[in-house]
Design a protein around this motif. Structure first.
Motif, short mmCIF file in Angstrom:
data_model
loop_
_atom_site.label_atom_id
_atom_site.label_comp_id
_atom_site.label_asym_id
_atom_site.label_seq_id
_atom_site.Cartn_x
_atom_site.Cartn_y
_atom_site.Cartn_z
N ILE A 10 65.88 121.94 42.90
CA ILE A 10 64.48 122.31 43.09
C ILE A 10 63.62 121.31 42.34
CG2 ILE A 10 62.72 124.08 42.72
CD1 ILE A 10 64.92 126.18 42.92
N CYS A 24 57.85 130.92 41.41
CA CYS A 24 58.12 129.53 41.02
C CYS A 24 58.12 129.38 39.50
CB CYS A 24 57.08 128.59 41.64
SG CYS A 24 57.16 128.46 43.43
N ARG A 27 61.11 127.93 37.20
CA ARG A 27 60.87 126.76 36.35
C ARG A 27 61.25 127.02 34.91
NH1 ARG A 27 60.76 123.43 33.20
NH2 ARG A 27 59.35 121.66 32.96
N PHE A 46 59.77 120.52 41.06
CA PHE A 46 58.51 121.18 40.75
C PHE A 46 57.39 120.16 40.62
CE2 PHE A 46 61.89 123.93 39.27
CZ PHE A 46 61.48 125.19 39.69
N MET A 49 62.99 121.05 47.92
CA MET A 49 64.29 121.67 47.66
C MET A 49 65.32 120.91 48.46
SD MET A 49 63.43 125.76 47.80
CE MET A 49 63.04 125.72 49.54
N ASP A 89 62.80 118.07 37.79
CA ASP A 89 63.68 118.05 38.96
C ASP A 89 65.15 117.94 38.60
OD1 ASP A 89 63.95 115.45 38.08
OD2 ASP A 89 63.37 114.52 39.98
N ILE A 139 56.80 124.67 43.66
CA ILE A 139 57.95 123.90 44.15
C ILE A 139 57.44 122.94 45.21
CG2 ILE A 139 60.10 124.06 45.47
CD1 ILE A 139 60.52 126.82 44.12
#
Length: 124
Positions: free
Chosen positions: A81, A37, A41, A83, A71, A88, A68
């Protein structure tokens, strides 16, 4: 970021592993990648991260614990995705996800080198 290119590999399976904080994605050409992740990111394709041109990138710091939270497919070409740090705005095309997987080692080392050069860290 563009959409699909001719003969672009298409995902056949996408799994989020919440405990290990990794996204597993398999493609129809047989390739399969497991991407942290944090990596997704810090390599977000959003303008917030990448800027609007070469040299305008914003180094992402303190993202070691990011996860995350959601999705969403975007048409037949990308994944949005979301976060837990509120980010986003990146649309990850299938091509971009494939390239992130294919070049993970090089990209990750580049990120670590840029953090070190900036005297910054990944967070707790």
């Amino acid at each position: 970021m563009s959409g699909l290119k001719p003969n672009s590999p298409m995902p056949t399976e996408i799994k989020l592993h919440a405990i290990s904080k990794r996204l597993e994605i398999a493609f129809d050409d047989g390739a399969s990648f497991t991407l942290p992740c944090e990596y997704l990111r810090v390599y977000s394709p959003s303008a917030e991260v990448r800027g609007h041109g070469v040299g305008q990138e914003t180094l992402q710091t303190g993202k070691r614990q990011v996860v995350i939270t959601a999705m969403e497919p975007v048409g037949h070409y990308a994944l949005k995705i979301v976060f837990d740090d509120g980010h986003d705005s990146g649309l990850y095309s299938w091509d971009y996800l494939y390239q992130l997987g294919k070049h993970y080692e090089i990209n990750w080392q580049d990120y670590l080198d840029r953090l070190a050069a900036a005297g910054a860290g990944r967070g707790e």
